[in-house]
Design an enzyme around this catalytic site. Sequence first.
Site, mmCIF file in Angstrom:
data_model
loop_
_atom_site.group_PDB
_atom_site.id
_atom_site.type_symbol
_atom_site.label_atom_id
_atom_site.label_comp_id
_atom_site.label_asym_id
_atom_site.label_seq_id
_atom_site.Cartn_x
_atom_site.Cartn_y
_atom_site.Cartn_z
ATOM 1 C CD GLU A 37 13.731 -20.709 16.046
ATOM 2 O OE1 GLU A 37 13.828 -19.878 15.156
ATOM 3 O OE2 GLU A 37 12.675 -20.929 16.667
ATOM 4 C CE LYS A 45 17.296 -24.365 6.285
ATOM 5 N NZ LYS A 45 18.308 -23.372 6.590
ATOM 6 C CG HIS A 93 9.215 -25.327 9.697
ATOM 7 N ND1 HIS A 93 8.992 -24.951 8.388
ATOM 8 C CD2 HIS A 93 9.152 -24.193 10.414
ATOM 9 C CE1 HIS A 93 8.804 -23.644 8.345
ATOM 10 N NE2 HIS A 93 8.893 -23.160 9.549
ATOM 11 C CG HIS A 95 12.226 -21.515 5.389
ATOM 12 N ND1 HIS A 95 11.250 -21.168 6.267
ATOM 13 C CD2 HIS A 95 13.338 -21.712 6.119
ATOM 14 C CE1 HIS A 95 11.754 -21.163 7.487
ATOM 15 N NE2 HIS A 95 13.014 -21.479 7.429
ATOM 16 N NE ARG A 140 -1.652 -1.343 3.559
ATOM 17 C CZ ARG A 140 -1.860 -1.447 4.856
ATOM 18 N NH1 ARG A 140 -3.074 -1.289 5.327
ATOM 19 N NH2 ARG A 140 -0.882 -1.714 5.690
ATOM 20 C CE LYS A 190 10.201 -18.886 18.412
ATOM 21 N NZ LYS A 190 11.095 -18.985 17.266
ATOM 22 C CE LYS A 230 6.233 -20.221 10.048
ATOM 23 N NZ LYS A 230 7.077 -20.929 10.961
HETATM 24 P P1 NAP Z 1 5.318 -7.346 7.494
HETATM 25 O O1 NAP Z 1 6.709 -6.889 7.751
HETATM 26 O O2 NAP Z 1 4.241 -6.883 8.423
HETATM 27 O O3 NAP Z 1 4.939 -6.909 6.009
HETATM 28 C C1 NAP Z 1 3.628 -6.973 5.509
HETATM 29 C C2 NAP Z 1 3.600 -6.404 4.118
HETATM 30 O O4 NAP Z 1 2.257 -6.442 3.655
HETATM 31 C C3 NAP Z 1 4.079 -4.973 4.013
HETATM 32 O O5 NAP Z 1 4.836 -4.820 2.841
HETATM 33 C C4 NAP Z 1 2.769 -4.182 3.914
HETATM 34 O O6 NAP Z 1 3.041 -2.999 3.239
HETATM 35 C C5 NAP Z 1 1.914 -5.158 3.102
HETATM 36 N N1 NAP Z 1 0.480 -4.958 3.263
HETATM 37 C C6 NAP Z 1 -0.211 -4.892 4.425
HETATM 38 N N2 NAP Z 1 -1.520 -4.698 4.173
HETATM 39 C C7 NAP Z 1 -1.660 -4.641 2.827
HETATM 40 C C8 NAP Z 1 -2.764 -4.453 1.957
HETATM 41 N N3 NAP Z 1 -4.003 -4.268 2.414
HETATM 42 N N4 NAP Z 1 -2.531 -4.466 0.637
HETATM 43 C C9 NAP Z 1 -1.295 -4.630 0.140
HETATM 44 N N5 NAP Z 1 -0.197 -4.826 0.915
HETATM 45 C C10 NAP Z 1 -0.393 -4.823 2.243
HETATM 46 O O7 NAP Z 1 5.219 -8.936 7.452
HETATM 47 P P2 NAP Z 1 6.390 -9.985 7.136
HETATM 48 O O8 NAP Z 1 7.116 -10.280 8.394
HETATM 49 O O9 NAP Z 1 7.149 -9.521 5.957
HETATM 50 O O10 NAP Z 1 5.544 -11.303 6.807
HETATM 51 C C11 NAP Z 1 4.873 -11.469 5.574
HETATM 52 C C12 NAP Z 1 4.330 -12.892 5.500
HETATM 53 O O11 NAP Z 1 5.397 -13.805 5.599
HETATM 54 C C13 NAP Z 1 3.377 -13.271 6.634
HETATM 55 O O12 NAP Z 1 2.425 -14.183 6.151
HETATM 56 C C14 NAP Z 1 4.278 -13.970 7.642
HETATM 57 O O13 NAP Z 1 3.567 -14.860 8.454
HETATM 58 C C15 NAP Z 1 5.194 -14.700 6.684
HETATM 59 N N6 NAP Z 1 6.496 -15.044 7.258
HETATM 60 C C16 NAP Z 1 7.334 -14.060 7.698
HETATM 61 C C17 NAP Z 1 8.573 -14.412 8.213
HETATM 62 C C18 NAP Z 1 9.551 -13.369 8.686
HETATM 63 O O14 NAP Z 1 10.642 -13.751 9.099
HETATM 64 N N7 NAP Z 1 9.233 -12.083 8.607
HETATM 65 C C19 NAP Z 1 8.955 -15.753 8.289
HETATM 66 C C20 NAP Z 1 8.077 -16.730 7.810
HETATM 67 C C21 NAP Z 1 6.864 -16.352 7.294
HETATM 68 P P3 NAP Z 1 2.144 -1.676 3.357
HETATM 69 O O15 NAP Z 1 1.928 -1.393 4.796
HETATM 70 O O16 NAP Z 1 2.964 -0.652 2.631
HETATM 71 O O17 NAP Z 1 0.889 -1.994 2.651
#
Ligand code: NAP
Length: 483
Positions: free
Chosen positions: A216, A182, A240, A178, A51, A331, A148
């Site tokens: 971890e 591996k 996992h 992921h 967004r 953890k 996930k």
């Molecule tokens: P995050 O940092 O909160 O990022 C969320 C993203 O979604 C941002 O780019 C946000 O950008 C966008 N977004 C939110 N609402 C939106 C909307 N209505 N329309 C379009 N874009 C929107 O989350 P994240 O940690 O990257 O995680 C993303 C996904 O990966 C999740 O499903 C999480 O469970 C999974 N995941 C994350 C990790 C990790 O290490 N971070 C590991 C495994 C899995 P804007 O606010 O600019 O819209």
Amino acid sequence: MVSRTIPVDDFDLILFGATGDLAKRKIIPSLYRRFLAGQMPEGARVIGAARSELDDEAFRKEVREAIAEFVSKPKRKPEVIDAFCERCSYIAVDAMGDAGWKELHDSVRDEVCKAFYFSVAPGIFGPLAKKLREHGIACENSRLVVEKPFGTDLETARKLNAELAASFDEHQIYRIDHFLGKETVQNLMAVRFANVLFEPLWNERYIDHVQITVAETVGVAGRGSYYDKSGAMRDMVQNHLMQLLCLTAMEPPNRYDADMLRDEKLKVIRALDPLPLSDVVRGQYKEGDGHPSYREEAENEDSLTESFIALKVGISNWRWKHTPFYLRTGKRMSRRVSEIVIQFKETPHSIFERDNGSQANALTIRLQPDEGIDMSVTIKEPGPGGMRLINVPLDMTFADALDGGDEIPDAYERLIMDVIRGNQTLFMRGDEVEAAWAWTDPIIEAWTEKRDRPHGYAPGTSGPEEALMLMHRDNRRWRDLDI
Ligand code: NAP
């Protein structure tokens, strides 16, 4: 040995959540490394979507920052980064509204593979998929990658599967785990099915038990409130550890083919015994080592959520009937380790003196650190001191097998390229995810109903004492995390 790079076809990768944490830490750096390796052809493009109102230049600045922070120095080549940024553009799109959809429609190409990567909160997977279909952006040549967690129980996973199925066919959906990307995990299949050595022994007759550990050192700080609604069972075991168990336990598929492999994994999940609470140990880390307690980090002083879990799992089929699988994950443990240990039985009879130093063989498949496989074997201790036996590792560390200190590619690199190639082998199928929830749900319900309290454990250890007892009572012990 130098790793081979086979370029993929042209593609548009539309990265939803491009401004988020995962995109910066994993997805963008992985795409850059594949670009550097020459795997992204001239016609490959990355379109960031979220967004935030950014223009292409502002997004490219974020791309550069992500590369600077998360790509190792030898791989940060200024001219390559410039060329990669040229491939990146950005469109502000709201998954829940109308902004940006027409522009996205006009930007993507129908003639190349279109991969939509949903790196956004799971709550908007469904609405995003619907918008892509409604705006005529998704077509037969499209693929959908979802992060996930895939649901929080069977009901939510079913609902999500149905929402995605309304816009995409199952052969277009890539559910990421992921761990499956591996190198070692794929090598587990190579070791089992490309050698005659192990498969005849891979059963309850020769294997005493299997241990799967994902430990971890980090706590839940920063994502405490999310984690507190999930816990180790939902966050790690259902996906996992379950995948690692399936690949270890499954029957050989007829071919290395996505559906055949996933059919075999599904059969394993369906053969898992229901788990009594007496075979489950849950833990929660206490304050210590200069770190706050779990409850403080989760900002919930009454939390009953587990940051550690150990399970003894039985599989009711001919191959595994009397061989338990012990799983543990947690953890704030003493060391960051992910490994599968196949513990073979003792020899049926020893011709050597008792207490001669021999130990049963163990095959250890290490996912981290130092991805590799090692096999402990007993040999004669060299020298003239009589027939004394010692245990030595036959070590195959993959980094040593690659020329010039090449880094082992990150799991995300392989998985994203597999999406472009249309290869679903290392992704979870919808029925697999549902079956995994169908097994975990009753266990979670049982401890929730009982208001079961997790056992406290000191940070920097291998978890609560009770987890050690889970194996001691069977005259077995966990492999030491610190070796
Ligand atoms: P995050 O940092 O909160 O990022 C969320 C993203 O979604 C941002 O780019 C946000 O950008 C966008 N977004 C939110 N609402 C939106 C909307 N209505 N329309 C379009 N874009 C929107 O989350 P994240 O940690 O990257 O995680 C993303 C996904 O990966 C999740 O499903 C999480 O469970 C999974 N995941 C994350 C990790 C990790 O290490 N971070 C590991 C495994 C899995 P804007 O606010 O600019 O819209």
